[in-house]
Design a protein around this motif. Structure first.
Motif, PDB file in Angstrom:
ATOM      1  N   LEU B 308       0.850  -1.187   0.000  1.00  0.00           N
ATOM      2  CA  LEU B 308       0.000   0.000   0.000  1.00  0.00           C
ATOM      3  C   LEU B 308       0.884   1.235   0.000  1.00  0.00           C
ATOM      4  CD1 LEU B 308      -2.739   1.454   0.251  1.00  0.00           C
ATOM      5  CD2 LEU B 308      -2.522   1.216   2.729  1.00  0.00           C
ATOM      6  N   ILE B 335      -9.764   2.026  -0.801  1.00  0.00           N
ATOM      7  CA  ILE B 335      -8.520   1.297  -0.525  1.00  0.00           C
ATOM      8  C   ILE B 335      -8.813  -0.142  -0.115  1.00  0.00           C
ATOM      9  CG2 ILE B 335      -6.488   1.192   0.987  1.00  0.00           C
ATOM     10  CD1 ILE B 335      -6.656   4.303   1.080  1.00  0.00           C
ATOM     11  N   ALA B 338      -9.669  -2.028  -3.049  1.00  0.00           N
ATOM     12  CA  ALA B 338      -8.501  -2.315  -3.880  1.00  0.00           C
ATOM     13  C   ALA B 338      -7.690  -3.458  -3.270  1.00  0.00           C
ATOM     14  CB  ALA B 338      -7.638  -1.073  -4.015  1.00  0.00           C
ATOM     15  N   LEU B 339      -7.545  -3.382  -1.964  1.00  0.00           N
ATOM     16  CA  LEU B 339      -6.766  -4.425  -1.282  1.00  0.00           C
ATOM     17  C   LEU B 339      -7.444  -5.788  -1.438  1.00  0.00           C
ATOM     18  CD1 LEU B 339      -5.719  -2.551   1.984  1.00  0.00           C
ATOM     19  CD2 LEU B 339      -4.232  -3.235   0.087  1.00  0.00           C
ATOM     20  N   THR B 342      -6.818  -7.303  -5.007  1.00  0.00           N
ATOM     21  CA  THR B 342      -5.471  -7.339  -5.560  1.00  0.00           C
ATOM     22  C   THR B 342      -4.714  -8.495  -4.902  1.00  0.00           C
ATOM     23  OG1 THR B 342      -5.566  -4.957  -5.830  1.00  0.00           O
ATOM     24  CG2 THR B 342      -3.402  -5.981  -6.007  1.00  0.00           C
ATOM     25  N   VAL B 347      -1.121  -1.135  -4.271  1.00  0.00           N
ATOM     26  CA  VAL B 347      -2.254  -0.214  -4.284  1.00  0.00           C
ATOM     27  C   VAL B 347      -1.675   1.173  -4.062  1.00  0.00           C
ATOM     28  CG1 VAL B 347      -4.346   0.501  -3.113  1.00  0.00           C
ATOM     29  CG2 VAL B 347      -3.879  -1.931  -3.436  1.00  0.00           C
ATOM     30  N   ASP B 365      -4.957   0.195  -8.368  1.00  0.00           N
ATOM     31  CA  ASP B 365      -4.521  -1.124  -7.935  1.00  0.00           C
ATOM     32  C   ASP B 365      -4.077  -1.947  -9.136  1.00  0.00           C
ATOM     33  OD1 ASP B 365      -6.694  -2.641  -9.091  1.00  0.00           O
ATOM     34  OD2 ASP B 365      -7.981  -1.891  -7.482  1.00  0.00           O
ATOM     35  N   THR B 425      -8.544   1.898 -11.414  1.00  0.00           N
ATOM     36  CA  THR B 425      -8.247   3.132 -10.705  1.00  0.00           C
ATOM     37  C   THR B 425      -9.562   3.791 -10.339  1.00  0.00           C
ATOM     38  OG1 THR B 425      -6.311   3.366 -12.102  1.00  0.00           O
ATOM     39  CG2 THR B 425      -6.922   5.252 -10.742  1.00  0.00           C
TER      40      THR B 425
END
Lengths: 139, 582
Positions: B308, B335, B338-339, B342, B347, B365, B425
């Motif tokens: 991150l 976030i 995204a985490l 992924t 990220v 990400d 994104t």
């Protein structure tokens, strides 16, 4: 509603017929005139028909009726200004206009009426029923 | 010529005279012809009410002017007598017909029960050239035949026609009016139906919101207790833990936290939809904000293959004036999203200024990406994409829609760019300064006693634990309002923490009662509850100058920070080190 005007001249009434009279107009005139005679106590009525080109039996009869009614209301009637052609036609038609006195012009008509009124006064005074012709003629 | 009105025979005889004149008759003859026509036409009109007058020019033998008068009356009775001159008419002198015969050269009468036809003939004078019909027509056309009466009559007829037209128009108008009225009535009915429907919808929506806030309230109270207690354990407030115990407690806390987050998201969404969310504006720099974000995600970054990165760019010094909590919520959602998706890579969080006075945050990400057809779906509530990656992660599907709603609330917008398999994104763009709104005025400093009123023992316990780290003020606990009244009689605290939902009485009603007492009129009262306030309750809170803290918001640290803020505002904080990140 159209009317034929009736003018007051002293103790006389003057009617100048300037339009072609149709029947209703003639009857209206009859009503108006009698009313005015009573209203003003008129002793004479002059009807000027110099503008009329045609006098048929109906109009002739109306004139006769007007004269008769006026006489009953103590007013003399003189028809003035009749055209020669009209006069001839009336005669040919067989109309005699009884009881109607005529004169050629308004002035002569007035004289006749004045004479009549004076006469009737004299008659009242002298109580002598005599009538002056005064150039008046009966047709 | 038609004879239909009483002035028509006047016209007829005028016409006859004009024609006679054109034909070359002498004045006397013109008068004769006119008079004869007058007599006959009058008879036709008088006895048969209508008739026709026709004019002819005869050329045979001896040229003559012929006039034919026809009517459809009942005929002339005793015609012979009339012609003989023996008949005496009741209405007149009975000389009309006979007289006319004398006036004209020739007269022929045909009378029957179905009508009468009179033919009058006058020979043209000898030695006079007979004009052609055309010449006669032209001469006649040049004479204006219309007298006043005729004009008036024409006008009359025109007026009658106009009047009829008008009447027709009026009828049409009233009909149109009627139609309009009916349409209007229909529209009114539709409108009221719509209104009913709208009302039903609104009621349904309100019911939904009430249901959600009710359910979440019920869910969150125990959840909060779990999270808070786990937090106390981890912070070693009740002694050391073994490594295994710590791991277990952490799992408990994380699970409970996830569940709470989900419930919170749901509740936030419901609240935004119900328009019950207000923004709390404050001034901060992007750097401060990013620091808080980092602190928030450090413990969550469990996947070692994913990095991150919160970028330190030149713009981080920019000062923002907006709702920090809500902005954090948006980015947190981005976030964590995204985490989640992924597997490996990074990220990347960055900020950039945009020309129109806004700031744009982006979260890039290297995850699974989103297919084009799903790009709108992710913004919809509960809109989850079926994917392999998906099944490994649990979520409500509320995060992104909530972020979008929050961004709208802050006057901004959200969107995304993504390529399937390469990453996505997410962007949020908000104005750097939101229009200022009035902040609650800070309360004045006062005495050093704090009263806590809550029927829930766990809640009191957590509050006390939090307060002791923040203030040295004496803490009084009341498990019921009865007890609270008793304590209030003995001392006047400088601050009251009050739960709203209590068994015997509503905390709000209690606060209201307190405000009635003269020495309690300005007493700071903090409503500490997980209940979502209704509009009336909100109004009550404002009217009585109460402070409201939702004890379910955020984790233990968040709550800690909220309490600290209250105490700071009141000057009750002992200025211990700040616990919360934001």
């Amino acid at each position: 509603m159209e009317h034929i005007p009736i003018l007051r001249m002293g103790s006389f009434l003057l009617i100048t017929v300037q339009v072609d009279m149709h029947d209703r107009l003639a009857l209206q005139l009859q009503d108006d005139l009698t009313e005015r005679i009573v209203q003003h106590g008129s002793h004479g009525v002059l009807i000027d028909i110099s503008a009329l080109e045609v006098v048929d039996s109906f109009i002739g009869r109306m004139l006769g009726n007007i004269a008769s009614m006026s006489r009953v209301l103590d007013a003399q009637t003189v028809v003035v200004g009749m055209r020669p052609a009209v006069a001839i036609t009336l005669v040919e038609l067989g109309m005699s206009l009884p009881g109607i006195r005529t004169a050629l012009t308004v002035e002569r008509g007035m004289e006749i009426l004045r004479g009549d009124v004076e006469n009737s006064m004299q008659e009242l005074e002298a109580e002598e029923p005599e009538r002056a012709a005064d150039g008046s003629s009966e047709v | 010529m038609n004879l239909s009105t009483e002035t028509d025979f006047l016209l007829a005889r005028q016409r006859a005279k004009q024609i006679a004149e054109v034909l070359g008759f002498e004045t006397q003859d013109q008068t004769r012809i006119a008079t004869a026509v007058s007599e006959i036409a009058r008879n036709a009109y008088e006895y048969a009410t209508s008739g026709v007058v026709e004019f002819y020019l005869e050329r045979e033998d001896q040229a003559a002017f012929r006039i034919v008068v026809k009517d459809k009356g009942k005929g002339i009775p005793r015609l012979d007598e009339i012609l003989d001159g023996n008949y005496i008419s009741a209405s007149g002198m009975g000389i009309g017909i006979g007289g006319s015969r004398r006036l004209m050269d020739d007269m022929h009468i045909a009378s029957s029960a179905s009508g009468t036809t009179v033919i009058l003939r006058k020979f043209l004078p000898r030695g006079v050239a007979v004009p052609t019909l055309k010449a006669v027509g032209e001469r006649l056309g040049s004479i204006a035949p219309q007298d006043l009466g005729t004009a008036a009559h024409t006008q009359n007829r025109e007026m009658v026609r106009l009047l009829n037209d008008l009447r027709e128009k009026e009828r049409e108008l009233s009909q149109l009016n009627q139609e309009l009225k009916e349409t209007n009535r229909g529209v009114m009915v539709l409108y009221s139906e719509l209104e009913d429907r709208a009302q039903e919808l609104q009621q349904a929506s309100e019911m939904k919101t009430r249901f959600i806030s009710g359910v979440t309230h019920e869910l969150r109270t125990p959840l909060n207790s779990i999270v808070s207690l786990a937090g106390l354990l981890i912070r070693r407030i009740d002694g050391e833990l073994t490594a295994e115990q710590e791991k277990q407690v952490l799992f408990i806390q994380r699970s409970a936290q996830n569940l709470t987050d989900m419930v919170n998201d749901l509740l936030d969404l419901a609240k935004i939809e119900a328009g019950k969310v207000t923004t709390r504006l404050s001034e901060f720099t992007i750097a401060e904000f990013f620091a808080a974000l980092r602190g928030m995600f450090r413990p969550l970054a469990t996947n070692e293959n994913v990095q991150l990165i919160i970028e330190e760019s030149p713009v981080v010094g920019t000062r923002l004036y907006t709702d920090e909590g809500k902005l954090a919520q948006i980015l947190r959602n981005f976030i964590s999203n995204a985490l989640k998706f992924t597997e490996r890579g990074k990220v990347h969080v960055s900020a950039a200024l945009v020309p129109n006075g806004g700031v744009r945050f982006s979260v890039r990400d290297t995850g699974i990406g989103i297919a084009d057809e799903n790009k709108e779906l992710v913004w919809q509530e509960w809109g989850q994409i079926e994917a392999d990656q998906r099944s490994r992660h649990k979520g409500s599907g509320l995060g992104l829609p909530l972020a979008r709603q929050l961004a709208t609330l802050l006057g901004g917008s959200t969107w995304l760019e993504s390529t399937l398999g390469e990453g996505s994104t997410f962007y949020v763009e908000i104005p750097t300064a939101v229009a200022a709104s009035s902040e609650p005025a800070p309360l004045s400093e006062s005495e050093q006693t704090i009263l806590m009123v809550d029927d829930d023992e766990v809640a009191r316990y957590i509050l006390r634990r939090n307060l002791v780290t923040l203030t040295s003020a004496r803490l009084l606990e009341a498990p019921s309002l009865v007890e609270a009244r008793r304590l209030l009689a003995t001392c006047t605290p400088s601050l009251i923490f009050l739960d709203i939902v209590m068994p015997e009485e509503n905390g709000l009603a209690f606060a209201e009662q307190l405000r009635m007492l003269p020495d309690m009129a300005d007493l700071p009262i903090v409503l500490l509850s997980s209940k979502i306030l209704s509009a009336e309750e909100q109004a009550l809170v404002e009217r009585h100058n109460l402070t409201y803290i939702n004890k379910d918001r955020g984790d233990a640290q968040d709550q800690h920070a909220a309490l600290e803020r209250v105490l700071l505002n009141l000057g009750l904080s002992d200025l211990h080190e700040r616990g919360g990140a934001h």
